[in-house]
Design a protein around this motif. Structure first.
Motif, PDB file in Angstrom:
ATOM      1  N   LYS A   5       0.838  -1.207   0.000  1.00  0.00           N
ATOM      2  CA  LYS A   5       0.000   0.000   0.000  1.00  0.00           C
ATOM      3  C   LYS A   5       0.876   1.261   0.000  1.00  0.00           C
ATOM      4  CE  LYS A   5      -4.114   1.625   2.397  1.00  0.00           C
ATOM      5  NZ  LYS A   5      -5.007   1.395   3.543  1.00  0.00           N
ATOM      6  N   GLN A   6       1.949   1.244   0.771  1.00  0.00           N
ATOM      7  CA  GLN A   6       2.847   2.393   0.830  1.00  0.00           C
ATOM      8  C   GLN A   6       3.579   2.580  -0.503  1.00  0.00           C
ATOM      9  OE1 GLN A   6       5.071   1.103   4.247  1.00  0.00           O
ATOM     10  NE2 GLN A   6       3.871   2.365   5.653  1.00  0.00           N
ATOM     11  N   LYS A   7       4.016   1.478  -1.112  1.00  0.00           N
ATOM     12  CA  LYS A   7       4.682   1.568  -2.412  1.00  0.00           C
ATOM     13  C   LYS A   7       3.737   2.117  -3.473  1.00  0.00           C
ATOM     14  CE  LYS A   7       8.266  -1.893  -1.957  1.00  0.00           C
ATOM     15  NZ  LYS A   7       8.878  -3.095  -2.514  1.00  0.00           N
ATOM     16  N   ARG A   8       2.483   1.682  -3.438  1.00  0.00           N
ATOM     17  CA  ARG A   8       1.487   2.176  -4.390  1.00  0.00           C
ATOM     18  C   ARG A   8       1.296   3.677  -4.236  1.00  0.00           C
ATOM     19  NH1 ARG A   8      -1.831  -1.799  -3.645  1.00  0.00           N
ATOM     20  NH2 ARG A   8      -2.940  -0.823  -1.940  1.00  0.00           N
ATOM     21  N   HIS A   9       1.240   4.140  -2.991  1.00  0.00           N
ATOM     22  CA  HIS A   9       1.093   5.575  -2.706  1.00  0.00           C
ATOM     23  C   HIS A   9       2.305   6.356  -3.224  1.00  0.00           C
ATOM     24  CE1 HIS A   9      -0.063   9.214  -0.613  1.00  0.00           C
ATOM     25  NE2 HIS A   9       1.112   9.246  -0.018  1.00  0.00           N
ATOM     26  N   LEU A  10       3.504   5.841  -2.980  1.00  0.00           N
ATOM     27  CA  LEU A  10       4.720   6.510  -3.442  1.00  0.00           C
ATOM     28  C   LEU A  10       4.824   6.510  -4.966  1.00  0.00           C
ATOM     29  CD1 LEU A  10       7.240   5.165  -0.793  1.00  0.00           C
ATOM     30  CD2 LEU A  10       6.388   7.507  -0.995  1.00  0.00           C
ATOM     31  N   LEU A  73      13.863   0.971  -2.397  1.00  0.00           N
ATOM     32  CA  LEU A  73      13.567   0.888  -3.813  1.00  0.00           C
ATOM     33  C   LEU A  73      12.058   0.753  -3.972  1.00  0.00           C
ATOM     34  CD1 LEU A  73      14.624   0.653  -6.725  1.00  0.00           C
ATOM     35  CD2 LEU A  73      14.758  -1.808  -6.359  1.00  0.00           C
ATOM     36  N   VAL A  74      11.432   1.769  -4.545  1.00  0.00           N
ATOM     37  CA  VAL A  74       9.980   1.772  -4.698  1.00  0.00           C
ATOM     38  C   VAL A  74       9.578   1.059  -5.982  1.00  0.00           C
ATOM     39  CG1 VAL A  74       7.933   3.230  -4.960  1.00  0.00           C
ATOM     40  CG2 VAL A  74       9.762   3.917  -3.403  1.00  0.00           C
ATOM     41  N   GLN A  75      10.259   1.411  -7.087  1.00  0.00           N
ATOM     42  CA  GLN A  75       9.845   0.874  -8.377  1.00  0.00           C
ATOM     43  C   GLN A  75      10.980   0.980  -9.384  1.00  0.00           C
ATOM     44  OE1 GLN A  75       6.963   3.335 -10.412  1.00  0.00           O
ATOM     45  NE2 GLN A  75       6.002   1.563 -11.333  1.00  0.00           N
ATOM     46  N   VAL A  76      11.040   0.009 -10.267  1.00  0.00           N
ATOM     47  CA  VAL A  76      11.888   0.095 -11.451  1.00  0.00           C
ATOM     48  C   VAL A  76      10.979  -0.203 -12.631  1.00  0.00           C
ATOM     49  CG1 VAL A  76      13.851  -0.834 -12.701  1.00  0.00           C
ATOM     50  CG2 VAL A  76      13.937  -0.680 -10.221  1.00  0.00           C
ATOM     51  N   ILE A  77      10.775   0.793 -13.463  1.00  0.00           N
ATOM     52  CA  ILE A  77       9.922   0.611 -14.634  1.00  0.00           C
ATOM     53  C   ILE A  77      10.693   1.094 -15.855  1.00  0.00           C
ATOM     54  CG2 ILE A  77       8.727   2.788 -14.252  1.00  0.00           C
ATOM     55  CD1 ILE A  77       6.215   1.309 -15.414  1.00  0.00           C
ATOM     56  N   VAL A  88      14.753  13.404   7.741  1.00  0.00           N
ATOM     57  CA  VAL A  88      14.819  13.755   9.156  1.00  0.00           C
ATOM     58  C   VAL A  88      14.356  15.191   9.366  1.00  0.00           C
ATOM     59  CG1 VAL A  88      16.379  14.001  11.130  1.00  0.00           C
ATOM     60  CG2 VAL A  88      16.716  12.138   9.514  1.00  0.00           C
ATOM     61  N   ASP A  89      14.834  16.111   8.523  1.00  0.00           N
ATOM     62  CA  ASP A  89      14.554  17.536   8.702  1.00  0.00           C
ATOM     63  C   ASP A  89      13.440  18.064   7.811  1.00  0.00           C
ATOM     64  OD1 ASP A  89      16.644  17.668  10.541  1.00  0.00           O
ATOM     65  OD2 ASP A  89      18.114  18.033   8.954  1.00  0.00           O
ATOM     66  N   HIS A  90      13.195  17.442   6.658  1.00  0.00           N
ATOM     67  CA  HIS A  90      12.249  17.973   5.678  1.00  0.00           C
ATOM     68  C   HIS A  90      11.116  16.994   5.392  1.00  0.00           C
ATOM     69  CE1 HIS A  90      15.299  20.994   5.026  1.00  0.00           C
ATOM     70  NE2 HIS A  90      16.172  20.064   4.682  1.00  0.00           N
ATOM     71  N   LYS A  91      10.519  16.413   6.411  1.00  0.00           N
ATOM     72  CA  LYS A  91       9.488  15.390   6.211  1.00  0.00           C
ATOM     73  C   LYS A  91       8.210  16.022   5.666  1.00  0.00           C
ATOM     74  CE  LYS A  91       7.207  11.510   8.380  1.00  0.00           C
ATOM     75  NZ  LYS A  91       7.046  10.907   7.079  1.00  0.00           N
ATOM     76  N   GLU A  92       7.792  15.560   4.480  1.00  0.00           N
ATOM     77  CA  GLU A  92       6.563  16.057   3.856  1.00  0.00           C
ATOM     78  C   GLU A  92       5.619  14.933   3.492  1.00  0.00           C
ATOM     79  OE1 GLU A  92       7.485  18.498   0.517  1.00  0.00           O
ATOM     80  OE2 GLU A  92       8.710  19.876   1.681  1.00  0.00           O
ATOM     81  N   ILE A  93       6.153  13.787   3.129  1.00  0.00           N
ATOM     82  CA  ILE A  93       5.328  12.670   2.670  1.00  0.00           C
ATOM     83  C   ILE A  93       4.825  11.875   3.879  1.00  0.00           C
ATOM     84  CG2 ILE A  93       5.297  10.531   1.348  1.00  0.00           C
ATOM     85  CD1 ILE A  93       7.432  11.768  -0.465  1.00  0.00           C
ATOM     86  N   VAL A  94       3.511  11.689   3.933  1.00  0.00           N
ATOM     87  CA  VAL A  94       2.900  10.872   4.980  1.00  0.00           C
ATOM     88  C   VAL A  94       2.469   9.557   4.344  1.00  0.00           C
ATOM     89  CG1 VAL A  94       1.042  10.717   6.670  1.00  0.00           C
ATOM     90  CG2 VAL A  94       2.123  12.928   6.206  1.00  0.00           C
ATOM     91  N   LEU A  95       3.048   8.477   4.818  1.00  0.00           N
ATOM     92  CA  LEU A  95       2.750   7.167   4.264  1.00  0.00           C
ATOM     93  C   LEU A  95       1.487   6.590   4.898  1.00  0.00           C
ATOM     94  CD1 LEU A  95       6.275   5.506   4.197  1.00  0.00           C
ATOM     95  CD2 LEU A  95       5.001   6.431   2.273  1.00  0.00           C
ATOM     96  N   PRO A  96       0.650   5.911   4.111  1.00  0.00           N
ATOM     97  CA  PRO A  96      -0.507   5.220   4.706  1.00  0.00           C
ATOM     98  C   PRO A  96      -0.052   4.034   5.543  1.00  0.00           C
ATOM     99  CG  PRO A  96      -0.327   4.729   2.374  1.00  0.00           C
ATOM    100  CD  PRO A  96       0.719   5.751   2.670  1.00  0.00           C
ATOM    101  N   ARG A  97      -0.852   3.632   6.486  1.00  0.00           N
ATOM    102  CA  ARG A  97      -0.503   2.508   7.361  1.00  0.00           C
ATOM    103  C   ARG A  97      -0.735   1.182   6.706  1.00  0.00           C
ATOM    104  NH1 ARG A  97       2.674   3.484  11.493  1.00  0.00           N
ATOM    105  NH2 ARG A  97       2.397   5.605  12.106  1.00  0.00           N
TER     106      ARG A  97
END
Length: 97
Positions: A5-10, A73-77, A88-97
């Motif tokens: 689910k997290q990989k799909r979101h990313l 590694l999220v994806q290789v296409i 650590v300092d610039h967190k913007e992406i919130v991953l689904p659980r």
């Protein structure tokens, strides 16, 4: 380790990104790894393209980049690699659980 689910979101977030690094015939080197580590701390999600003059398998390059830079590694296409690492300092992406 990322869940499916997290990989799909990313993957959906990475769809509109353009590659910011290229792996050429020289392959993966320490300089490229250092630049990826610096960029991924700021961006969290990046794309890397493998140029046509590189004969290595993009999956192997993706695994090597992820291993050496401490990323997921999220994806290789095709010849495009998507990497993620929580910042650590610039967190913007919130991953689904």
């Amino acid at each position: 380790m990322l869940t499916g689910k997290q990989k799909r979101h990313l993957r959906s977030l990475a769809h509109h990104l353009t590659p910011i690094f290229q792996v050429g015939k020289g392959g993966v080197n320490d300089n490229l790894i250092r630049h990826i580590e610096e960029a991924i701390e700021v961006r969290e999600l990046i794309k890397v393209s493998v140029l046509t003059n590189n004969d290595d398998d993009p999956r192997e390059i993706g695994a090597e980049l992820a291993g050496k830079s401490g990323c997921e590694l999220v994806q290789v296409i095709g010849k495009t690699i998507v990497l993620y690492k929580e910042s650590v300092d610039h967190k913007e992406i919130v991953l689904p659980r």
